[in-house]
Design an enzyme around this catalytic site. Structure first.
Site, PDB file in Angstrom:
ATOM      1  N   LYS A  52       0.838  -1.209   0.000  1.00 43.02           N
ATOM      2  CA  LYS A  52       0.000   0.000   0.000  1.00 43.02           C
ATOM      3  C   LYS A  52       0.874   1.260   0.000  1.00 43.02           C
ATOM      4  O   LYS A  52       0.613   2.218  -0.724  1.00 43.02           O
ATOM      5  CB  LYS A  52      -0.955  -0.028   1.208  1.00 43.02           C
ATOM      6  CG  LYS A  52      -2.024  -1.108   1.055  1.00 43.02           C
ATOM      7  CD  LYS A  52      -2.760  -1.433   2.345  1.00 43.02           C
ATOM      8  CE  LYS A  52      -3.644  -2.671   2.135  1.00 43.02           C
ATOM      9  NZ  LYS A  52      -4.337  -3.124   3.346  1.00 43.02           N
ATOM     10  N   GLN A  96      -4.349  -1.954   9.770  1.00 43.69           N
ATOM     11  CA  GLN A  96      -4.237  -3.257   9.115  1.00 43.69           C
ATOM     12  C   GLN A  96      -4.743  -4.362  10.047  1.00 43.69           C
ATOM     13  O   GLN A  96      -4.310  -4.472  11.194  1.00 43.69           O
ATOM     14  CB  GLN A  96      -2.762  -3.512   8.725  1.00 43.69           C
ATOM     15  CG  GLN A  96      -2.531  -4.789   7.942  1.00 43.69           C
ATOM     16  CD  GLN A  96      -3.150  -4.765   6.543  1.00 43.69           C
ATOM     17  OE1 GLN A  96      -3.116  -3.757   5.854  1.00 43.69           O
ATOM     18  NE2 GLN A  96      -3.721  -5.878   6.129  1.00 43.69           N
ATOM     19  N   ASP A 119     -10.757   2.210   4.166  1.00 44.89           N
ATOM     20  CA  ASP A 119     -10.950   0.770   4.000  1.00 44.89           C
ATOM     21  C   ASP A 119     -12.440   0.442   3.862  1.00 44.89           C
ATOM     22  O   ASP A 119     -12.803  -0.667   3.477  1.00 44.89           O
ATOM     23  CB  ASP A 119     -10.380   0.011   5.215  1.00 44.89           C
ATOM     24  CG  ASP A 119      -9.101  -0.741   4.879  1.00 44.89           C
ATOM     25  OD1 ASP A 119      -8.844  -0.977   3.677  1.00 44.89           O
ATOM     26  OD2 ASP A 119      -8.354  -1.087   5.817  1.00 44.89           O
TER      27      ASP A 119
END
Ligand code: NAP
Length: 292
Positions: A52, A96, A119
């Site tokens: 990312k 994450q 997200d």
């Protein structure tokens, strides 16, 4: 059979985003800034976060990686989330997953401002998705939809079988494909570990989306001739022929299923790169929504 090349599709999205960043720079406007929090040293999570950050570099976004030891307390993590919510230089951020067991993932997810939740995991964004209202779509399902769209696959009226009902993949993608949108308008069957007659259900599918985490679970006998196959699974399996000792394996028996499929995603190089591309699209949107 046509390969649904997520790597190539994601690359064309990256080029488009890089062009937008270039124009913003020329106009003296703000550049999108993504932050990522990584807890612990899990190899898979580290690989995903690094990918990312690398995507941000390639596009020209700013990025900040914040790392904590496995032993970090929930309190410290929540305080960091609050600080990032308030930090005007950060447009969007991710935590994450998975997190260590002593940290409540749902509590952390809910602490993220829905306006920075790139997200798309916050209940507000999931609710907006269900109602087809503006918001951040969860990155992996949005990546799957984009892959379908950019490869000209017709979904209207098709029977789509989704295997796996996780909050981050199976459940949202089933809703997105059932909506009155394009891609969408599918008749969706959402299946899981308690589903009976999964083989027969899959045999009637025009589109199969497998998000289970069981290598090679979808076999050729489960698939009808000409079906579209989207493989989300990414499981590390031991492979002594590779220098690193493992390889990534999808949920689909690619070798045999590809002989029957009209379109199929590879693993790696299918859904994974599209997930990252969606995150980048969401980060740019997060900044634009604030009128920057
Ligand atoms: P998850 O939370 O691991 O849950 C797995 C799902 O599969 C559950 O809904 C489970 O059913 C279902 N399942 C398990 N065994 C089954 C069986 N025998 N028959 C039917 N359903 C079964 O799911 P996830 O987080 O979505 O992850 C799934 C896979 O996708 C993993 O390999 C993960 O690494 C990968 N993934 C990849 C990306 C990417 O960007 N490529 C992104 C996210 C996830 P129950 O609900 O009944 O337990």
């Amino acid at each position: 059979m046509q390969l649904l090349d997520g790597k190539a599709t994601a690359e064309s999205i990256r080029v488009e985003l890089a062009e937008q960043v270039k124009i913003r720079k020329q106009e003296g406007k703000k550049i999108p800034h993504l932050a990522a929090i990584l807890v612990g040293n899990d190899g898979g999570s580290l690989t995903y976060v690094n990918a990312k950050v690398k995507a941000c570099d390639q596009i020209g976004f700013e990025s900040t990686l914040i790392r904590y030891d496995d032993s970090v307390s929930e309190e410290v993590l929540l305080a960091k989330v609050k600080a990032l919510n308030e930090d005007k230089s950060i447009d969007g951020f991710i935590v994450q997953l998975p997190l260590p067991k002593h940290i409540d993932e749902m509590k952390v997810t809910q602490a993220i401002s829905p306006l920075k939740d790139v997200d798309g995991f916050h209940p507000v964004n999931l609710g907006n998705m269900v109602l087809n209202l503006p918001g951040f779509l969860p990155a992996t399902p949005a990546g799957i939809i984009e892959l379908i769209k950019r490869n000209g696959i017709d979904t209207s009226g098709k029977h789509c079988v989704v295997i796996g009902r996780s909050n981050i993949v199976g459940m949202p993608v089933s809703i997105m494909l059932a909506r009155n949108t394009n891609p969408g308008n599918c008749t969706v069957t959402l299946t899981h570990s308690k589903t009976k007659n999964l083989k027969e259900i899959c045999q009637s599918a025009d589109i199969i989306i497998a998000a289970i985490g069981r290598p090679g679970f979808v076999t050729a006998e489960m698939v009808k001739e000409g079906a579209v196959i989207i493989d989300v699974g990414t499981t590390r399996v031991n492979d002594s022929s590779r220098a690193r000792g493992w390889r990534l394996c999808g949920d689909v028996d690619f070798e045999n299923v590809s002989k029957k499929a009209s379109f199929i995603t590879p693993v790696p190089g299918g859904v994974g790169p599209m997930t990252i591309a969606s995150l980048m699209i969401n980060t740019l949107r997060a900044m634009e929504l604030k009128g920057k």
